[in-house]
Structures are given as structure tokens and as C-alpha cells.
Design an enzyme around this catalytic site. Structure first.
Site, PDB file in Angstrom:
ATOM      1  CB  SER A  92      -0.959  -0.029   1.191  1.00 49.43           C
ATOM      2  OG  SER A  92      -1.935   0.987   1.081  1.00 49.43           O
ATOM      3  CG  ASP A 230      -2.029   4.312  -1.423  1.00 46.96           C
ATOM      4  OD1 ASP A 230      -2.877   4.320  -2.342  1.00 46.96           O
ATOM      5  OD2 ASP A 230      -2.101   3.531  -0.460  1.00 46.96           O
ATOM      6  CG  ASP A 232      -2.663  -0.244  -2.526  1.00 48.55           C
ATOM      7  OD1 ASP A 232      -2.491   0.916  -2.077  1.00 48.55           O
ATOM      8  OD2 ASP A 232      -3.273  -1.126  -1.901  1.00 48.55           O
ATOM      9  CG  ASP A 234      -5.363   1.221  -0.315  1.00 49.36           C
ATOM     10  OD1 ASP A 234      -4.498   2.097  -0.486  1.00 49.36           O
ATOM     11  OD2 ASP A 234      -5.280   0.364   0.604  1.00 49.36           O
TER      12      ASP A 234
END
Length: 445
Positions: A92, A230, A232, A234
Site C-alpha cells: 500500500s 498511494d 496501490d 486504495d
């Protein structure tokens, strides 16, 4: 093994191919026989994906390869493909040397505590259902995961007057946001759009401090807002049209107030600003506080009357869409809000905020110190909540002391409706923590 958001750590130390292999074996052995697997853009991703895929197939699970994609894209693909689990290789917002693994259920929601505990127990016992030579699982691609996610995003919003938008992808997987906003008619400029798991453009976590380039660009152009993800995607945070970073609690309040009506509930973690409570009170809605972590917020969004869940870290969940944090969806929702309601700076100004203090203190014996903090707090205050850490509600503010789930620190937060009281509460919290540390140090051999 699992923290509040899956497994994360330094590659080659905490996170290895051996661990990924074991997790793949454990997931398949626990009855998940059709699993979507994907990853973010990190350099270590292919090795870990190969290992977790081998473990899954070795124990009979069929694997659907989603490739490099945003975490919410992969989570959505789990339910759409009738899979019963998903595995995302990602750390992440952590820096490039880290990686991790997060597990998703058939609904697209992250594995809950019981599911994670079951997987961890198998790994610890080395208990797997290894199949014979002809019993391994199959492997096939999921080639349309990003396309399907993009289509769903376009259908989720209505943007009558598309604004100019700057999107800072952060060298991660969030390029879908720029694509969808362009399809919605926005004039889009992308920063750090090339996927690169070393994250050379800026630090991977979007914060006020790391988004200087995006802020400067928005300020110098006619962009009406800036969006940042960020690695990824999410998470989603924002810059207003003046180039100012949008405070995280204010963004939570804006999303919450837009989603809720009279009688509705919004899920948010302990430590969320009372600005959110006040914003929701204006429309007759309330906040239900959860433990820190998007999995706990997501769990709460499945309750009756809960219409939205958010963490000030930049994780936003609309349960009618999907029970997972979806940064690109949040970006589209924010663009829709600006197009409909006017400048983002004006919307933020409409959220009354209060002085809030946050600090982190390095603590070796976190559990012992927090036990002592609880004892001290209960002696001094009447309204004490131990849902996650120690939360004290006073008439004109609150304090929270909470041990980090991933670092040897205790985090303290204090908020009040005026500056002087916030300083008092912060001093009280620091005093409680110092007393607890001193007491624990005194009883150590």
C-alpha cells in the site's frame, strides 16, 4: 502475523517468497478454491506473486491472474468472477523496500479477524492440503479487470460540468483515475504517471508534506482540484484549487455529509475529529466509531443504516458500491461534488474544524504501558472507552492513547473546541503516558 491491514514488512526480512508460498498454501487449504491474485508495481511483486500462486495451486486452488492493478480493482474482480477469495501483493503506502499481502473475501471486503486467524494458524502449524501430481489448480488470466472497474466508476457518478483536474499517481497503479476522469469529460493532467515500484517521483504515501509538486502545479494552473493516490490506489487525498492540502478530517466530513441523510450512520475510527460529528449532526446523521483499520470500518459499513465509511488516512468506502476502500471511486466522487457544489476550498471552509494535537512516543513495552495507561485513566476520568486503545470523552473534547499495530510507539491524540483546552488535554495525555512509562520501567527487572 497480520496487522490491521494485512501483512507488511521489509522484503527479504519480514516478507519473503517462503512466507508467500505458505500463505498461498494456507488459503487454498482453508477451503478457498477459486482465488484472484494481483499486485502493485513494486519490484519485488513478481517473485511474491509467483510464490503465492504456486502455494495456491499446489493445494488445489484455481488462480485467476489480475496482473498489476489497483487494490480496489482486484477486490472488485473477486466478486465479479465468482471467486471466493482474493490475494493482493502490496504494501500500500509503505516505501519501496517493503511489500506485503492482503486477503479479500468473496464480497470484495478484506478478510476479517477470524478469517485471518484461520490462515495464520495453518501457517504456524505448517498444516496444508498438498495435492498429488494431478490435483493442482489451474491458472487463467482476468484480462478485463481494469476495464470493468473503469466502466463501473463512470456509471457511479454524474459530472455535468467537468472540471480540470490534476492527478498525481505517485508512480503507482492509480492511472485508472486519470483515464476515467477523462472519459467523464474532465481536462486531466497526470503527474508521476509512469508505473515504477521504486516510487521515484515522490514518497509513496500522499500527505501534506509529500504533495508539494501537486500543490504547486494546481496553484499555478487552472486546475480546480488535485487528486493523489498511494502505490496501490486504495487511498485518495486532495488539493484544492488554491494549491492547499485538504485536511483529512475535513475531507472525511465532506464525503460523510454528502452520503448521509436524516437517521443515517457513518463509520469512522476512534480518533476521528468531532468536526465530522458536527457536520453530520447538521443533516441528522451520526458517527459510529470503530477500531483503527479499514477492515474494521468496512465491517461496520455492513450494518443497517450505515451509508459510508472513512478513515482520515485517505480510505473511503461507499458500501452500496463495494465494501473496500476505493481511491479512484473517491476521486470521481470528489470531482462530482466540486462540479456540482463549487470550489473545493469553499466546501472545506464550510466544515468547522477544531484544534487537534497528535504525537507519537517510542515505547518498548507497549502492552504493559497501555495497561498502566488504562489503570491511570480509569482513576482520573469517568467516561473511558477501550474499543481501540484508551479513549476519554470529556464535555469539550477528547483524548486517545493507542499502541501502534506495526511500530514500537504509542500514539496520542487530543482535540477540543478551543486552542487552550486542546493544549490542556494534550498535556494531560502526555502526563498519563509518561507516568505509565515510568511505572512500567520501575517494575522491570
Amino acid at each position: 502475523m497480520f496487522g490491521t491491514s494485512g501483512i507488511r514488512g521489509t522484503v527479504g526480512e519480514d516478507v519473503t517468497a517462503a512466507l508467500a508460498l505458505s500463505l498461498g498454501r494456507a488459503v487454498a487449504s482453508d477451503g478457498y478454491d477459486r482465488v484472484v491474485v494481483g499486485r502493485d508495481a513494486r519490484e519485488s511483486g513478481p517473485i511474491l506473486v509467483d510464490a503465492v500462486t504456486a502455494g495456491l495451486r499446489e493445494c488445489g486452488a484455481d488462480v485467476l491472474e489480475a496482473g498489476v492493478a489497483p487494490t480496489p480493482t482486484i477486490a472488485r474482480a473477486v466478486s465479479r468472477t465468482d471467486a471466493n477469495a482474493g490475494v493482493v501483493v502490496t504494501a500500500s503506502h509503505n516505501p519501496a523496500p517493503d511489500n506485503g499481502i492482503k486477503l479479500w473475501s468473496s464480497s470484495g471486503k478484506a478478510f476479517g479477524p477470524e478469517q485471518r486467524d484461520g490462515i495464520a494458524a495453518r501457517v504456524e502449524r505448517d498444516e496444508y492440503d498438498l495435492q498429488p501430481w494431478d490435483g493442482g489448480g489451474s491458472l487463467e488470466p482476468v484480462g478485463d479487470a481494469i476495464d470493468r472497474h473503469a466502466t463501473e466508476l463512470v456509471e457511479a457518478v454524474s459530472v455535468a460540468d467537468p472540471p480540470s483536474v490534476a492527478v498525481d499517481v505517485g508512480n503507482g497503479t492509480g492511472g485508472i483515475t486519470a483515464r476515467v476522469l477523462s472519459e467523464l469529460g474532465c481536462d486531466v493532467v497526470t503527474l508521476n504517471g509512469q508505473r515504477d515500484g521504486r516510487f521515484p517521483g515522490r514518497p509513496n504515501e500522499p500527505t501534506r508534506e509529500t504533495l508539494g509538486e501537486l500543490s504547486s502545479f494546481v496553484e499555478a494552473t487552472d486546475a480546480r482540484l488535485g487528486i493523489a493516490h498511494d502505490g496501490d490506489a486504495d487511498r485518495m487525498l486532495a488539493i484544492d484549487e488554491t494549491g492547499s492540502f485538504v485536511p483529512k478530517d475535513a475531507l472525511l466530513a465532506l464525503f460523510a455529509r454528502e452520503a448521509a441523510t436524516d437517521g443515517d450512520i457513518v463509520a469512522a475510527p476512534v480518533g476521528t475529529s468531532i468536526a465530522v460529528d458536527d457536520a453530520l449532526a447538521a443533516v441528522g446523521a451520526t458517527v459510529s466509531r470503530t477500531r483503527v483499520g479499514d477492515t474494521f470500518v468496512a465491517d461496520c459499513t455492513t450494518w443497517p443504516d450505515v451509508v459510508f465509511g472513512g478513515e482520515p488516512s485517505g480510505m473511503w468506502i461507499w458500501p452500496d458500491e463495494m465494501p473496500c476502500p476505493d481511491g479512484p471511486l473517491a476521486a470521481c466522487k470528489l470531482v462530482e461534488l466540486v462540479a456540482d457544489r463549487g470550489p473545493l476550498s469553499s466546501l472545506v471552509e464550510g466544515v468547522k474544524t477544531y484544534p487537534i494535537r497528535r504525537a507519537s512516543v517510542t515505547v518498548k513495552e507497549k502492552t504493559a504501558v497501555m495497561n498502566q495507561v488504562h489503570e491511570c485513566v480509569c482513576e482520573r476520568y469517568d467516561d473511558v472507552d477501550t474499543l481501540d486503545g484508551v479513549y476519554v470523552d470529556v464535555d469539550d473534547g477528547w483524548i486517545l492513547l493507542r499502541a501502534s499495530g506495526t511500530e514500537p510507539v504509542v500514539r496520542l491524540t487530543a482535540e477540543a473546541r478551543d486552542e487552550f483546552r486542546a493544549e490542556q488535554l494534550e498535556a494531560d495525555a502526555i502526563g498519563l503516558l509518561e507516568t505509565a512509562i515510568a511505572t512500567v520501567s520501575g517494575i522491570q527487572p
